[in-house]
Design a protein around this motif. Structure first.
Motif, PDB file in Angstrom:
ATOM      1  N   ALA A  55       0.841  -1.206   0.000  1.00 45.28           N
ATOM      2  CA  ALA A  55       0.000   0.000   0.000  1.00 45.28           C
ATOM      3  C   ALA A  55       0.871   1.250   0.000  1.00 45.28           C
ATOM      4  O   ALA A  55       0.611   2.210  -0.733  1.00 45.28           O
ATOM      5  CB  ALA A  55      -0.928  -0.017   1.215  1.00 45.28           C
ATOM      6  N   LEU A  56       1.916   1.235   0.841  1.00 52.30           N
ATOM      7  CA  LEU A  56       2.823   2.395   0.872  1.00 52.30           C
ATOM      8  C   LEU A  56       3.527   2.579  -0.460  1.00 52.30           C
ATOM      9  O   LEU A  56       3.693   3.714  -0.941  1.00 52.30           O
ATOM     10  CB  LEU A  56       3.847   2.227   2.001  1.00 52.30           C
ATOM     11  N   GLU A  57       3.947   1.483  -1.075  1.00 50.15           N
ATOM     12  CA  GLU A  57       4.608   1.588  -2.375  1.00 50.15           C
ATOM     13  C   GLU A  57       3.667   2.170  -3.423  1.00 50.15           C
ATOM     14  O   GLU A  57       4.065   3.025  -4.234  1.00 50.15           O
ATOM     15  CB  GLU A  57       5.115   0.220  -2.826  1.00 50.15           C
ATOM     16  N   SER A  58       2.427   1.725  -3.418  1.00 53.66           N
ATOM     17  CA  SER A  58       1.476   2.241  -4.421  1.00 53.66           C
ATOM     18  C   SER A  58       1.181   3.716  -4.160  1.00 53.66           C
ATOM     19  O   SER A  58       1.029   4.500  -5.117  1.00 53.66           O
ATOM     20  CB  SER A  58       0.184   1.420  -4.431  1.00 53.66           C
ATOM     21  N   ILE A  59       1.111   4.126  -2.895  1.00 51.38           N
ATOM     22  CA  ILE A  59       0.907   5.549  -2.584  1.00 51.38           C
ATOM     23  C   ILE A  59       2.100   6.363  -3.048  1.00 51.38           C
ATOM     24  O   ILE A  59       1.949   7.434  -3.657  1.00 51.38           O
ATOM     25  CB  ILE A  59       0.648   5.743  -1.072  1.00 51.38           C
ATOM     26  N   ALA A  83       2.065   6.688  -6.778  1.00 44.13           N
ATOM     27  CA  ALA A  83       1.033   7.655  -7.190  1.00 44.13           C
ATOM     28  C   ALA A  83       1.495   9.075  -6.933  1.00 44.13           C
ATOM     29  O   ALA A  83       1.285   9.989  -7.776  1.00 44.13           O
ATOM     30  CB  ALA A  83      -0.284   7.371  -6.465  1.00 44.13           C
ATOM     31  N   LEU A  84       2.139   9.342  -5.791  1.00 38.31           N
ATOM     32  CA  LEU A  84       2.645  10.675  -5.478  1.00 38.31           C
ATOM     33  C   LEU A  84       3.740  11.080  -6.450  1.00 38.31           C
ATOM     34  O   LEU A  84       3.804  12.235  -6.884  1.00 38.31           O
ATOM     35  CB  LEU A  84       3.162  10.725  -4.035  1.00 38.31           C
ATOM     36  N   LEU A  85       4.621  10.164  -6.764  1.00 46.32           N
ATOM     37  CA  LEU A  85       5.691  10.464  -7.697  1.00 46.32           C
ATOM     38  C   LEU A  85       5.153  10.777  -9.100  1.00 46.32           C
ATOM     39  O   LEU A  85       5.669  11.636  -9.794  1.00 46.32           O
ATOM     40  CB  LEU A  85       6.706   9.320  -7.773  1.00 46.32           C
ATOM     41  N   GLN A  86       4.121  10.055  -9.493  1.00 45.32           N
ATOM     42  CA  GLN A  86       3.539  10.307 -10.822  1.00 45.32           C
ATOM     43  C   GLN A  86       2.845  11.661 -10.862  1.00 45.32           C
ATOM     44  O   GLN A  86       2.825  12.326 -11.897  1.00 45.32           O
ATOM     45  CB  GLN A  86       2.570   9.197 -11.187  1.00 45.32           C
ATOM     46  N   LYS A  87       2.252  12.110  -9.758  1.00 42.38           N
ATOM     47  CA  LYS A  87       1.588  13.418  -9.722  1.00 42.38           C
ATOM     48  C   LYS A  87       2.608  14.554  -9.824  1.00 42.38           C
ATOM     49  O   LYS A  87       2.342  15.597 -10.397  1.00 42.38           O
ATOM     50  CB  LYS A  87       0.798  13.591  -8.442  1.00 42.38           C
ATOM     51  N   HIS A  88       3.762  14.348  -9.231  1.00 41.52           N
ATOM     52  CA  HIS A  88       4.787  15.394  -9.241  1.00 41.52           C
ATOM     53  C   HIS A  88       5.531  15.466 -10.559  1.00 41.52           C
ATOM     54  O   HIS A  88       6.273  16.424 -10.782  1.00 41.52           O
ATOM     55  CB  HIS A  88       5.779  15.179  -8.083  1.00 41.52           C
ATOM     56  N   ARG A  89       5.393  14.575 -11.440  1.00 39.40           N
ATOM     57  CA  ARG A  89       6.108  14.615 -12.711  1.00 39.40           C
ATOM     58  C   ARG A  89       5.390  15.426 -13.671  1.00 39.40           C
ATOM     59  O   ARG A  89       4.515  15.842 -14.051  1.00 39.40           O
ATOM     60  CB  ARG A  89       6.333  13.215 -13.259  1.00 39.40           C
TER      61      ARG A  89
END
Length: 102
Positions: A89-93, A96-102
């Motif tokens: 779950a932490l990895e998927s979060i 997702a956060l990394l993809q939003k910041h790109r």
């Protein structure tokens, strides 16, 4: 058992005197032998029963230990499963956060 010792003493004392008839001495011997045999059988029966109870108790204790070990193993598996779920779950979060910041 004390009675057996008493008759054994009487038998020993009576065998030394020649005044008693042989049939009485023979009866006393048989009687003391019967008392000894009965007492011996009782002791063997008690030992046998004690061993049986100890075997049963050790089996039950062994089963309890196996059940406890199984519970511990199951608990560890559940903990490991939840730890893996949290990690995923932490990895998927994070992904997702990394993809939003790109």
């Amino acid at each position: 058992m004390l009675l057996w010792v008493f008759f054994l003493v009487v038998l020993t004392l009576s065998s030394g005197s020649h005044c008693s008839p042989p049939s009485l001495s023979l009866r006393m011997r048989r009687y003391t032998d019967a008392i000894f045999t009965n007492s011996y059988r009782k002791v063997l029966g008690q030992l046998s029963a004690r061993k049986l109870l100890q075997d049963i108790m050790s089996r039950q204790q062994g089963e309890k230990n196996q059940e406890q070990e199984a519970r511990v193993r199951l608990g560890r598996q559940v903990e490991s499963f939840w730890a893996d779920q949290k990690k995923m779950a932490l990895e998927s979060i994070l992904v997702a956060l990394l993809q939003k910041h790109r």
